[in-house]
Design an enzyme around this catalytic site. Structure first.
Site, PDB file in Angstrom:
ATOM      1  NE  ARG A 149      -3.120   2.715   2.615  1.00 30.79           N
ATOM      2  CZ  ARG A 149      -4.082   3.054   3.448  1.00 30.79           C
ATOM      3  NH1 ARG A 149      -4.631   2.141   4.217  1.00 30.79           N
ATOM      4  NH2 ARG A 149      -4.517   4.302   3.527  1.00 30.79           N
ATOM      5  CG  ASN A 167     -10.922  -0.720  -0.938  1.00 26.18           C
ATOM      6  OD1 ASN A 167     -11.988  -0.690  -1.538  1.00 26.18           O
ATOM      7  ND2 ASN A 167     -10.729  -0.154   0.251  1.00 26.18           N
ATOM      8  CB  CYS A 213     -17.527   0.516  -0.135  1.00 26.80           C
ATOM      9  SG  CYS A 213     -16.577   2.011   0.202  1.00 26.80           S
ATOM     10  CG  HIS A 218     -13.646   4.159  -3.035  1.00 26.50           C
ATOM     11  ND1 HIS A 218     -12.388   3.956  -2.545  1.00 26.50           N
ATOM     12  CD2 HIS A 218     -14.486   3.582  -2.123  1.00 26.50           C
ATOM     13  CE1 HIS A 218     -12.452   3.269  -1.411  1.00 26.50           C
ATOM     14  NE2 HIS A 218     -13.710   3.031  -1.133  1.00 26.50           N
ATOM     15  CE1 TYR A 243     -10.836   6.661  -1.002  1.00 27.72           C
ATOM     16  CE2 TYR A 243     -13.039   6.495  -0.086  1.00 27.72           C
ATOM     17  CZ  TYR A 243     -11.704   6.169  -0.036  1.00 27.72           C
ATOM     18  OH  TYR A 243     -11.224   5.381   0.956  1.00 27.72           O
TER      19      TYR A 243
END
Ligand SMILES: [Mn+2]
Ligand SMILES: [Mn+2]
Ligand SMILES: [Mn+2]
Ligand SMILES: [Mn+2]
Lengths: 439, 439, 439, 439
Positions: C98, C152, C173, C203, C256
């Site tokens: 990540r 994700n 989500c 998102h 987002y």
């Protein structure tokens, strides 16, 4: 296309009585379309016809002084190998099968016709296994060749090839060109001055516009047609449409629309004919017999006038012009059966439609169609789903699909479907391997 | 919704023999749906019925001990003013018109039915001008009210309102709820344990899935139905579908599908009935007469059992449940006629479909539908275009649209259209102002 | 679902620091959702975390007095076998990956985020091979189980499963539920009084309507939001949208959307953070370390408050409510990632969208969506095609698809694509078997 | 078309420095396209240019010995009256406005270009009121005339006319023909041997196929282009695309794609130019000044070589060929901006696309396009929605639409939108009557 070795064409069903038409077409266009080898292919049962018509073909090219080699063969693979074009005009089950297609539905007071409705479905079920076989041969032996399909029901057969193979295929029918010639007559002009906007499915096609010098004359055509003396194709009795019908459709129906718009009249005519001179198939059978008698005459060196009685006028023109447009990369407009791909938005992408298309060496690209008005949209959609189901039935031997194909067809009253379908399958079972396996 | 002043409902066509059904429905739900004022509206010609049924209604609410004020009026605008819900159950031209709708097509050996085919079109043509008038009143006098339309052909009438006005409208029919109850019986469970996936058009709706405890039992339903004793709605004779038909459709047809799937049997039954006990409309007329005799009885204080013979079972449940779901913002599933807006991708956005929908105070949102299979898609599409044309004809008095609506309808043989339409227009002309003007 | 043997749930990535959230969720709902066996699965590298969090989980259920067996295992297949639900919350490559997803794009002055843009694509490429493997195990060992995907980028991962397997899958989500809670706060009401119309992609979802007592309050929400103090999810700095932006969008953006609507501000914030406290991944890494220290405490028997800092609020509520709605056949509304199938007409049928859906034991049916307005349509469409390309790249190791995915992504300036993609592939190559094979 | 009185053409913006191009075009085609009256129209501010270029035009036709009457006028209505074709090449706000379109975005580090992105939107907003005015004049004074629009942004302007008027309109751009010529060069063949499949929007068009002798050579074109020295149109610096970009797109981008595919490089180039030789508009301004100096020379009787520097090569060929194809009902292929109507299924019917079309006297019918691949689909869709919003803003003075148009444009970073739009509106307010009214 390996032109260096000369243009090779394979005609499947070459023993057909139509063959002199296509021979004449190639002869007339020899300058622009120099066919070197023409393979006429047939099956054992058609060998005698192949011999007769093949000899006539040879006399015709000799008489015309063109250098086309006519090959007669029962070996389909030899014919297909390295061909540039494969044309199909075969009839699975011969005329006997056609006559069955006409007669079985009539038992149930249902339109019996070789391409439209229950008869057309039967013909499609017989033909699909064979055309897929031909496509398989082509994939192996002539992967770059074009398949120009005349075999009826032309739209369905072309769609089956388009959906289930990678072969380059176009379907052809003489109906649009016949409609264009009639439109020209009605407008008292020459067909080549017209540009027609055809849209629909094979044998369910409408002339939406007829441009003459840039102006859409379709309303004038309809008005004149409503008031008078339009003559349809030879295969179909010549009923009047009626003014209100024509005005409310607002475009030019094709001759086969009579089955949809004048159902009962057509049915009565069919019943009467069956009782008297015979169904169209039976009439054609006699006609063909006499044609082959004619063809045997060694002094005959051109297409005989009598062939015109047979129906299918301009087939040869439509076909040879299309082949030449591809071969010569012409960039001209033709009316063909081609993958929809969104051209007509209210039909699935993978359906094959009949449409004004732009043709060059890369094939046919349909001109986009404006959204359709309700009066033709609904009819097209339901017949298209019938076709989709018929193809599923034909490819997979799916009884349920066949059952529903007939059930939703506007020309088949639903309560007869079970018995009608049973008759179709049992009486055609020799030509329905897909149903032997599955049922 | 100004609840403070109490819930007001206006029922157009309040003199109907069905009214006790809806009164019972409001009584049963009084705790959750506290109707304060119920206006039963009718026209001069229905005044005598309004009086009779209105008095019964008053006795019913008194007997039940609920505080609903029953207002009887011929003043539609007074009834609509500030209403929260307007329900429509009127019949333009009364039962006489319905009987004509049944009989005119029969002259041409064509299905004569009050909602399906030619009869349904006639009814739509008569009703559209009136419903648009009601919508106009609502726009002026009760712009936030919901129009809950029962008037047949419910889908077409709802679509006309949806296309040509800004009124909030939902169409309702008892067919889905009847099908759900039958499905529950077949599965030997309770209807409220089922969740049905209905998709289609009003009176052309299929049960695509029947979820019981999360499992889709539709195949089991079909198998059991095919093997036996399913009973349809009262209005429609009870023919068997046949195993092959059911299996090949793969979903549950609605009772009105018999007109499409068993056309000839239904036609013969109609012809026989017309010659003997009379058409369904004629039977209903007698039934209604005897119902109104019953209603006059001052000792009658509840909905009489005899009303169940009338057909339309569960109408009241469907309607009152829907109104309560809106009023109470319930978030529950109902089967309603609602603007498509892409729910069924193969139909236009502005068509009204019959669909499983999620209902709250903001109205009904259809659950999205997976793409439809061919066997129902084509039929839906052609009937949808018939509906579109009928609405155009009904709103604009467009003869060509009416002509093509009948021409493409699968239940109308095309060669009869001209005469059939002439009869429909001339014999209904008192109720067709739009055609007076235009023709 | 073989309930008799007790409800079995497998959680892939069970060693996650989030696990106490989901344990708490199951404990709270034990009465309606009686989980018998909960398998927490992780890989060798996560074993130490699995042990710590697993022991905490055991203390939590014991403290709560519920009879849930917590199984800790590295054997994924054992966990999946006969499970009723498989939930996924794993992270291929752990937090290190990540952090790379955040830092690599920043080298090019490009948004570096774990789910949106280039970082999200990298994560998708790593995750797709693993999720398809899990789906393969499920097809073999638990073919009736539901896959509830949290991993994700949730929409892309769910779409990959939906397109390439037959597993029943829903993506989840916490963003919609967070937005709903905020909307409730803004409207000073309770979230369960609201019904939100969410539409978009994971998102990239908009709140198109917020129904409170039947009325759409979205304009009021926007106005209040524009004037003040809305707070986003923890992962994302809290910039103001600006009145003009909100008014012109006309609906509620998701947190987002800041990457799309406030790109430069977000980028600057990211760059600053990377230079100071570290990227969000780096912060989370420290946070996680301290969380696991906390978790080790044997006296800790409930979810610690500190977990809320971690982000992902309400994840557990969203997940457990969804699982319970399925398990109990509730017929309630949830906001899930589900196959489009025409719900949003301007996106392909096989895309996965984030949408208000009706959920029962048979799964989630999206409520149909009205056609989208231009301001959200275009953005959705281009991001959807990015997702489509990413899935092709992820499944097939298709470099060209990956190249174009980045090229058309609105957050990636195109001239950096080649170098950026080279970095992504080379620095993740241990987790990209599909690219090892193909390139 | 009343040809008897001679072909009349009105050119709005006739004082443009490009006019000699079109004069030359008409001269070259005089045999097939016998223009009798050519009206060059301009506004007061352009009168001096009109005089100069008009005199040159007169000398050119005299020198060529063709009988074209050149009319110079400020009276647009006189020019339009009974015209057969109206061509538009005007620039609202003159070059000063263009320079603003380039410079305002640069303030925000945003691409400043006369047709693409924020500059293009500004130009569209200025132009839409004027073009709708022209269309109104045409509806009154020359309802059968064709509007051939060159005014940029050509696609948006054409779409505004198509959506808001009934005028027959086609948009034109030299980009496709330039791309075709380049493709021919790359393939070492003649352009007229090629048939290009162009699809997209104006200045966002891809060459999807390049048929040479029936074979699609697009991969060969891309490979050669990737390896070397392709040269773009004069207006755009000549960056290399890069092999990976070209291969992954799989088709031929248009020169304006550099703004999308090489954004930063283009931006840096623009900034550098603005600081040095000036923006392209400033360069053109100087170029034009010197051109008009040249034009004044009474000895100049042909189009001067220097005009080629100006950009817009082949504009005249594209235009005159299109006009001739219509006038002569040619049935040839042209690359035009035309109403989509389903040609590209993933774009709305009422959008105007740039597409290979079949042209005759009845206008241009786009060839149907196969479904688009993801890499171009998403980009096209988002830019198309930008265009839709721009048109709404331009027609109605809708600030929100303008705000969102910029927000979703891939070349405009969203956080600058508010200030950027404020600058655009305030600095162009003299040409934005629609925004004066509304704000
Ligand atoms: Mn034919
Ligand atoms: Mn009903
Ligand atoms: Mn998320
Ligand atoms: Mn241009």
């Amino acid at each position: 296309m390996p032109v260096e070795r000369g243009l090779k064409i394979a005609t499947i069903g070459g023993g057909s009585s139509y063959t002199p038409e296509i021979i004449e077409g190639f002869i007339k266009r020899y300058a622009e379309l120099p066919v070197k080898d023409l393979y006429l292919v047939d099956i054992e049962a058609g060998k005698w016809k192949l011999e007769i018509v093949g000899q006539l073909a040879r006399r015709m090219v000799k008489e015309a002084g063109v250098d086309i080699n006519i090959h007669l063969t029962l070996d389909r693979r030899e014919a297909i190998k390295d061909a540039d074009f494969v044309t199909t005009q075969f009839r699975v089950g011969l005329l006997e099968a056609r006559i069955r297609d006409e007669k079985i539905p009539l038992r149930y007071n249902c339109i019996g016709q070789k391409t439209t409705g229950a008869g057309g479905m039967a013909k499609a079920l017989r033909t699909i296994p064979v055309i897929l076989d031909i496509a398989k041969d082509m994939a192996e032996l002539a992967p770059d060749a074009w398949l120009i399909n005349f075999t009826n029901p032309s739209g369905i057969i072309t769609e089956a090839v388009s959906k289930y193979t990678d072969i380059k295929v176009l379907g052809l029918c003489n109906v649009p060109i016949v409609m264009e010639k009639m439109t020209a007559e009605i407008l008292e002009t020459a067909a080549d001055k017209l540009r027609m906007d055809f849209v629909g499915l094979n044998h369910l096609v409408w002339g939406r516009a007829a441009y003459l010098n840039g102006e859409n004359k379709i309303n004038e055509v309809i008005t004149k047609l409503a008031s008078g003396n339009f003559r349809g194709v030879k295969n179909i009795p010549d009923y009047e449409w009626g003014t209100d019908l024509l005005n409310s459709v607002g475009m030019l129906p094709c001759p086969y629309h009579r089955y949809y718009y004048l159902t009962d009249l057509m049915l009565k005519e069919e019943i009467k004919a069956a009782r008297n001179e015979g169904t169209r198939g039976e009439v054609v059978k006699k006609l063909e017999a006499s044609l082959f008698e004619l063809y045997k005459n060694e002094d005959l060196k051109v297409k005989p006038k009598e062939l015109e009685e047979r129906g299918g006028q301009y087939y040869s023109d439509a076909a040879c012009d299309l082949i030449s447009a591809i071969y010569n990369d012409k960039g001209t407009i033709h009316y063909v059966n081609v993958k929809n791909n969104g051209t007509v938005n209210c039909l699935p992408n993978d359906s094959v439609i009949e449409r004004t298309s732009y043709v060059g060496k890369n094939g046919a690209t349909p001109l986009n169609s404006d959204p359709l008005p309700s009066q033709i949209k609904g009819l097209l959609q339901v017949v298209n789903e019938y076709e989709t189901l018929t193809i599923e039935a034909g490819v997979h031997g799916d009884y349920n699909a066949a059952f529903q194909a007939l059930t939703i067809h506007p020309l088949v009253e639903s309560s007869i479907v079970k018995d009608l379908l049973a008759d179709i399958i049992s009486e055609n079972i020799d030509y329905l391997p897909q149903f032997k396996v599955n049922n």
